[in-house]
Enzyme design. Structure first.
Site, short mmCIF file in Angstrom:
data_model
loop_
_atom_site.label_atom_id
_atom_site.label_comp_id
_atom_site.label_asym_id
_atom_site.label_seq_id
_atom_site.Cartn_x
_atom_site.Cartn_y
_atom_site.Cartn_z
CE LYS A 1 -3.85 -2.32 2.16
NZ LYS A 1 -4.63 -2.69 3.42
CD GLN B 1 -3.44 -4.46 6.44
OE1 GLN B 1 -3.47 -3.36 5.74
NE2 GLN B 1 -4.01 -5.61 5.78
CG ASP C 1 -9.33 0.04 5.01
OD1 ASP C 1 -9.09 -0.50 4.02
OD2 ASP C 1 -8.64 -0.24 6.18
N1 GUN Z 1 -7.13 -6.82 6.15
C1 GUN Z 1 -7.55 -7.59 5.19
N2 GUN Z 1 -8.08 -6.86 4.05
C2 GUN Z 1 -7.84 -5.65 4.54
C3 GUN Z 1 -8.10 -4.36 4.23
O1 GUN Z 1 -8.88 -4.08 3.03
N3 GUN Z 1 -7.94 -3.28 5.05
C4 GUN Z 1 -7.53 -3.25 6.13
N4 GUN Z 1 -7.06 -2.14 6.99
N5 GUN Z 1 -7.16 -4.62 6.83
C5 GUN Z 1 -7.23 -5.44 6.00
#
Ligand code: GUN
Length: 291
Positions: free
Chosen positions: A52, A96, A119
């Site tokens: 990311k 995350q 998100d």
């Molecule tokens: N863990 C698995 N997928 C995601 C996501 O799209 N965003 C976040 N913050 N954590 C995750």
């Protein structure tokens, strides 16, 4: 069979974002800024967050990575989120997941300012999605919609079966596909661990979105000839012959399923890359709303 290549579709989305970012910077304004919080050292989470951050740099965004120890107190994490909420130079915030046991994911999700919720996990964002109001769409379902758009996959009037009901993928995906959108207007069936006749339902599907997190769960005998298959799975499976000691497996048995399909996403190189594209789109959107 069309290979729904995430490299191609995500590159197209990223080029658009990069161009818009260049225009913003050329006009004398600051770049969009994503702040990511990573708690602990979960291998998969490390990989996702690193990707990311790298993608932010590629499109010209600023990014900040905040790392917290795996035994950090919940209050410390909540305070870090509050600081980012108040920071006028931060547009998007993501924490995350998963988080260590001592921390309530729900409290963390609800601590993020909805105007920075890139998100799309805050109940306010999820509620708006259900009501068809403008909001941040969770990155994976958003990325899948962008993928369907890029490869011009017709969805209107189709029967879509979504396997999995998570707040991150299955549930929002089912809402988007059933909405009155260009890539929506499907009749949607949501399947989950308590669905008794999963094979029968999948065999009726024009589109299957597999998001249950079980490697190679969807087999050829569950798929109708000509179906479109979207594989959201990314499970690390131990493999001593692989350089890293594991291989990434999707939720679909690609080799046996792909010959029956009209279009299918590969794993890796499919939905995962589109998730990042969705996140970048949301971050740019947050910047434009807040500035
Ligand atoms: N863990 C698995 N997928 C995601 C996501 O799209 N965003 C976040 N913050 N954590 C995750």
């Amino acid at each position: 069979m069309i290979l729904l290549d995430g490299k191609i579709a995500s590159a197209a989305v990223k080029t658009g974002i990069q161009e818009q970012t260049q225009q913003i910077i050329a006009s004398g304004k600051r770049a969009p800024h994503l702040a990511a919080i990573l708690v602990g050292t979960n291998g998969a989470s490390e990989t996702y967050v690193a990707s990311k951050v790298k993608n932010c740099e590629e499109v010209g965004f600023r990014s900040t990575l905040i790392r917290l120890d795996s035994n950090v107190e919940e209050a410390v994490l909540l305070q870090a989120i509050r600081s980012l909420n108040e920071d006028a130079e931060v547009d998007g915030i993501l924490v995350q997941l998963p988080l260590p046991k001592q921390i309530s994911e729900q409290k963390v999700i609800e601590a993020i300012d909805p105007s920075k919720d890139v998100d799309g996990f805050h109940p306010s964002s999820a509620g708006k999605l259900v009501q068809g109001l403008p909001t941040f769409i969770p990155a994976t379902p958003y990325g899948i919609m962008l993928m369907l758009e890029h490869f011009d996959i017709e969805t209107k009037g189709k029967h879509a079966v979504v396997i999995g009901r998570s707040n991150i993928v299955g549930r929002p995906m089912s809402i988007l596909l059933s909405s009155n959108l260009k890539r929506g207007n499907c009749t949607v069936t949501i399947c989950h661990s308590q669905t008794p006749n999963l094979q029968e339902l999948c065999l009726q599907a024009d589109i299957i979105v597999a998001a249950l997190g079980r490697p190679e769960f969807v087999k050829a005998d569950m798929v109708k000839e000509g179906a479109v298959i979207i594989d959201v799975g990314i499970t690390r499976v131990d493999d001593a012959t692989a350089k890293k000691g594991f291989r990434i497996k999707g939720d679909v048995a690609f080799n046996e399923v792909s010959p029956k399909t009209s279009a299918i996403t590969p794993v890796p190189g499919g939905v995962g890359l589109m998730t990042i594209a969705g996140l970048l789109k949301n971050t740019l959107q947050a910047y434009l709303i807040n500035n």
